[in-house]
Design an enzyme around this catalytic site. Sequence first.
Site, short mmCIF file in Angstrom:
data_model
loop_
_atom_site.label_atom_id
_atom_site.label_comp_id
_atom_site.label_asym_id
_atom_site.label_seq_id
_atom_site.Cartn_x
_atom_site.Cartn_y
_atom_site.Cartn_z
N HIS A 66 0.82 -1.22 0.00
CA HIS A 66 0.00 0.00 0.00
C HIS A 66 0.85 1.26 0.00
CE1 HIS A 66 -3.52 -2.42 0.64
NE2 HIS A 66 -3.01 -2.93 1.73
N HIS A 97 5.96 6.61 6.32
CA HIS A 97 5.52 6.13 5.00
C HIS A 97 4.95 7.30 4.20
CE1 HIS A 97 1.90 5.84 7.54
NE2 HIS A 97 1.33 6.35 6.46
N HIS A 99 2.23 8.93 0.95
CA HIS A 99 0.99 8.88 0.16
C HIS A 99 1.19 9.76 -1.07
CE1 HIS A 99 -1.34 6.94 3.43
NE2 HIS A 99 -0.51 7.61 4.20
N GLU A 109 -3.03 13.36 1.39
CA GLU A 109 -4.29 12.94 1.98
C GLU A 109 -5.00 14.17 2.53
OE1 GLU A 109 -3.32 9.31 4.47
OE2 GLU A 109 -4.41 8.55 2.72
N HIS A 122 4.02 10.48 6.43
CA HIS A 122 3.47 10.28 7.78
C HIS A 122 4.50 9.62 8.68
CE1 HIS A 122 -0.88 10.35 6.09
NE2 HIS A 122 -0.41 11.55 6.34
N THR A 206 -5.77 6.47 8.19
CA THR A 206 -6.36 6.76 6.88
C THR A 206 -6.50 5.50 6.02
OG1 THR A 206 -4.23 7.26 5.84
CG2 THR A 206 -5.40 9.10 6.91
N THR A 207 -6.21 4.34 6.60
CA THR A 207 -6.46 3.06 5.92
C THR A 207 -7.30 2.19 6.84
OG1 THR A 207 -4.53 1.96 6.88
CG2 THR A 207 -4.18 3.14 4.80
#
Length: 262
Positions: A66, A97, A99, A109, A122, A206-207
């Site tokens: 992801h 990580h 996004h 995000e 993040h 957020t996941t």
Amino acid sequence: WPRGIQLFNYIDPESWKYNYPICNRYRQSPIDLNPDYFRYVVDSPALKWIGYDDVPDNITIFNNGHTLELSGFWPAPSIPFITGGPLRGEYLFTQLHFHWGEDNTVGSEHTTDGSSYPLEMHMVHWKRTYGSFNEALRHPDGLAVIGLFFEIDEDPERVAPLNMIFDHIGDVREANKKVNVMPFPLTVLDVIGRQFSFMSYMGSLTTPPCLESVIWILSNFVSPVSTSQMVELRKLRLRNNDRRNYRPIQPRNDRKIFFYLN
Ligand code: SG7
Ligand code: ZN
């Protein structure tokens, strides 16, 4: 399916709620950081970064299917942590990580007054007193995630620090690949360890499973990333052939967004 593999994709994030009902609750992330809802905080203790200068024993870079994730092991008991600002107590670093999206017009995000950035990083932290990351996840103040926005900057010198991480993308191109890299202190990224103004609100992962355990801290200082670095990142192969890994903004509901002036 192997235990622990999370089945979700970014083609239809609106459907997450059917398998993960928490994704439909009232304290979800990300949100738009709309200045109309800012409450300015002027008299708070500064956000403090402790131990981020220390070189870990090792650093692992991982394509978890992801995102690109970096974690490290610091010689005990010197795990880096943050404290101060909106936080009560100490929050230990566990991983960072990214996004991003299919082009530079999207990817972050959170948005600021409706605008997206091409990249959001993040840094996930958990509250020491909860004893473990998994226990911290079960508490409304269990995690503190620092979010850093990036904007396009083609100056090779300014974007060089990110290469400490992105130089290894080729080694973890496929999902579930992991590589150990030469340890470096996280403060090679200029913004890490610095004082900056930031926005803070109470939100969620957020996941999926979208657990509502995150105190969000979003830097008002924007970092540099180059077009070619973004191109490299997009070569990472994600599960389900996802071409993006940002969740769209969620309702703010009645939440306040605190703006900490530093
Ligand atoms: C990324 O975002 C991963 C997840 C992370 C998730 O997909 O880095 O990390 C792991 C260990 O699976 O989930 C529980 C957790 O940290 C959501 O994190 S986020 O809210 O900061 N985006
Ligand atoms: Zn994230």
